[in-house]
Design a protein around this motif. Structure first.
Motif, mmCIF file in Angstrom:
data_model
loop_
_atom_site.group_PDB
_atom_site.id
_atom_site.type_symbol
_atom_site.label_atom_id
_atom_site.label_comp_id
_atom_site.label_asym_id
_atom_site.label_seq_id
_atom_site.Cartn_x
_atom_site.Cartn_y
_atom_site.Cartn_z
ATOM 1 N N SER A 3 2.121 5.580 2.305
ATOM 2 C CA SER A 3 3.054 4.463 2.149
ATOM 3 C C SER A 3 2.371 3.421 1.265
ATOM 4 O O SER A 3 1.142 3.457 1.077
ATOM 5 N N MET A 4 3.150 2.475 0.744
ATOM 6 C CA MET A 4 2.580 1.435 -0.104
ATOM 7 C C MET A 4 1.506 0.653 0.644
ATOM 8 O O MET A 4 0.471 0.285 0.076
ATOM 9 N N GLU A 5 1.737 0.425 1.950
ATOM 10 C CA GLU A 5 0.805 -0.381 2.745
ATOM 11 C C GLU A 5 -0.533 0.329 2.973
ATOM 12 O O GLU A 5 -1.534 -0.336 3.282
ATOM 13 N N SER A 44 -8.162 -0.301 -10.964
ATOM 14 C CA SER A 44 -7.267 0.613 -11.677
ATOM 15 C C SER A 44 -6.742 1.733 -10.783
ATOM 16 O O SER A 44 -5.574 2.137 -10.905
ATOM 17 N N ALA A 45 -7.578 2.240 -9.867
ATOM 18 C CA ALA A 45 -7.116 3.311 -8.978
ATOM 19 C C ALA A 45 -5.962 2.828 -8.111
ATOM 20 O O ALA A 45 -4.975 3.550 -7.902
ATOM 21 N N GLU A 46 -6.076 1.617 -7.610
ATOM 22 C CA GLU A 46 -5.008 1.051 -6.786
ATOM 23 C C GLU A 46 -3.735 0.868 -7.608
ATOM 24 O O GLU A 46 -2.624 1.178 -7.146
ATOM 25 N N ALA A 47 -3.888 0.366 -8.834
ATOM 26 C CA ALA A 47 -2.725 0.150 -9.695
ATOM 27 C C ALA A 47 -2.001 1.461 -9.991
ATOM 28 O O ALA A 47 -0.764 1.521 -9.988
ATOM 29 N N LEU A 48 -2.758 2.524 -10.229
ATOM 30 C CA LEU A 48 -2.156 3.838 -10.479
ATOM 31 C C LEU A 48 -1.385 4.321 -9.247
ATOM 32 O O LEU A 48 -0.253 4.802 -9.358
ATOM 33 N N CYS A 49 -2.005 4.190 -8.084
ATOM 34 C CA CYS A 49 -1.357 4.641 -6.846
ATOM 35 C C CYS A 49 -0.071 3.847 -6.573
ATOM 36 O O CYS A 49 0.946 4.415 -6.168
ATOM 37 N N ARG A 50 -0.120 2.548 -6.792
ATOM 38 C CA ARG A 50 1.052 1.716 -6.555
ATOM 39 C C ARG A 50 2.189 2.082 -7.516
ATOM 40 O O ARG A 50 3.356 2.087 -7.116
ATOM 41 N N MET A 77 3.835 5.127 -6.128
ATOM 42 C CA MET A 77 4.609 4.851 -4.928
ATOM 43 C C MET A 77 5.921 4.133 -5.240
ATOM 44 O O MET A 77 6.891 4.243 -4.503
ATOM 45 N N LYS A 78 5.960 3.412 -6.337
ATOM 46 C CA LYS A 78 7.186 2.738 -6.759
ATOM 47 C C LYS A 78 8.169 3.703 -7.415
ATOM 48 O O LYS A 78 9.275 3.314 -7.789
ATOM 49 N N GLY A 79 7.743 4.969 -7.566
ATOM 50 C CA GLY A 79 8.618 5.974 -8.163
ATOM 51 C C GLY A 79 8.560 6.020 -9.668
ATOM 52 O O GLY A 79 9.394 6.677 -10.313
#
Length: 224
Positions: free
Chosen positions: A53-55, A83-89, A92-94
């Motif tokens: 999940s995003m959280e 950058s890893a977090e930004a890619l994952c987010r 998750m946003k589709g």
């Protein structure tokens, strides 16, 4: 290939004594796009969306540790995301990732899978040795695709000409291009050594498979 020595400053070790890195130096063949690699990346993206999940993203061990290092250095990790977090987010946003080129896409896949923020550099553009320190006020840093970035308080790799990489973004001067034939890939373990050997082996596997990597040299932080 350019022989580059890497060191980690006391500034970093004071706030993150467990910091470890793994660096891969090799000859490569970059290509504009690799369909098989992109299919692998898209398949993992779909799997990732089904598992997280995003959280939960910023609670992944490697991402959490990078964010904690930012906070200890006085940088807001929500404003300057690793950058890893930004890619994952983004996933998750589709939103699909933007295809860049084979080497960058490959590094993004490793980053997504592991949570490590990874520096990818054209080794021939690096001048002298590298040290991981902390960004200073007013220090010029032209982030790839986003213009001037305020790197004050960010961990930053510097060569003799200035900063080339942070966990948030790398710098235009040493970025990977279509002409890159010598790669330096740095996997940054703010969470410590756990997981780094596996991430390194996976990276080498992909580099051999998709970028014809050869003359591969691997270093760990204990050797620097």
């Amino acid at each position: 290939m350019n022989e580059v020595k890497l060191t980690v400053s006391n500034e970093i070790l004071r706030v993150c004594p467990q910091f470890c890195l793994s660096a891969i130096r090799c000859k490569v063949k970059n290509t504009p796009h690799n369909n098989q690699l992109w299919e692998e990346l898209e398949a993992f993206s779909a799997e990732f969306r089904s598992r997280y999940s995003m959280e939960e993203i910023n609670k992944r061990e490697a991402i959490l540790a990078t964010r904690q290092a930012y906070k200890k250095l006085g940088k807001d990790p929500n404003r300057y995301r690793p950058s890893a977090e930004a890619l994952c987010r983004r996933i998750m946003k589709g939103n699909s990732l933007y295809p860049i080129d084979t080497l960058v896409d490959l590094i993004n896949l490793v980053s997504l899978k592991t949570g490590y923020s990874i520096g990818g550099f054209d080794l021939d553009q690096i001048r002298g040795n590298l040290e991981l320190g902390v960004g200073m006020a007013g220090e010029r840093f032209e982030a790839i695709g986003r213009g001037l970035l305020n790197i004050e308080g960010l961990p930053v790799y510097r060569d003799e000409m200035g900063g080339i990489g942070t966990p948030t973004s790398d710098e235009e001067r040493t970025k990977i291009t279509a002409e890159t034939t010598h790669l330096l890939m740095i996997i940054n373990g703010y969470s410590g050594r756990k997981g780094l050997p596996e991430a390194t082996s996976y990276s080498v596997e992909l580099l051999k498979k998709y970028a014809e990597a050869r003359e591969i040299t691997i270093f760990s932080s204990t050797e620097f």
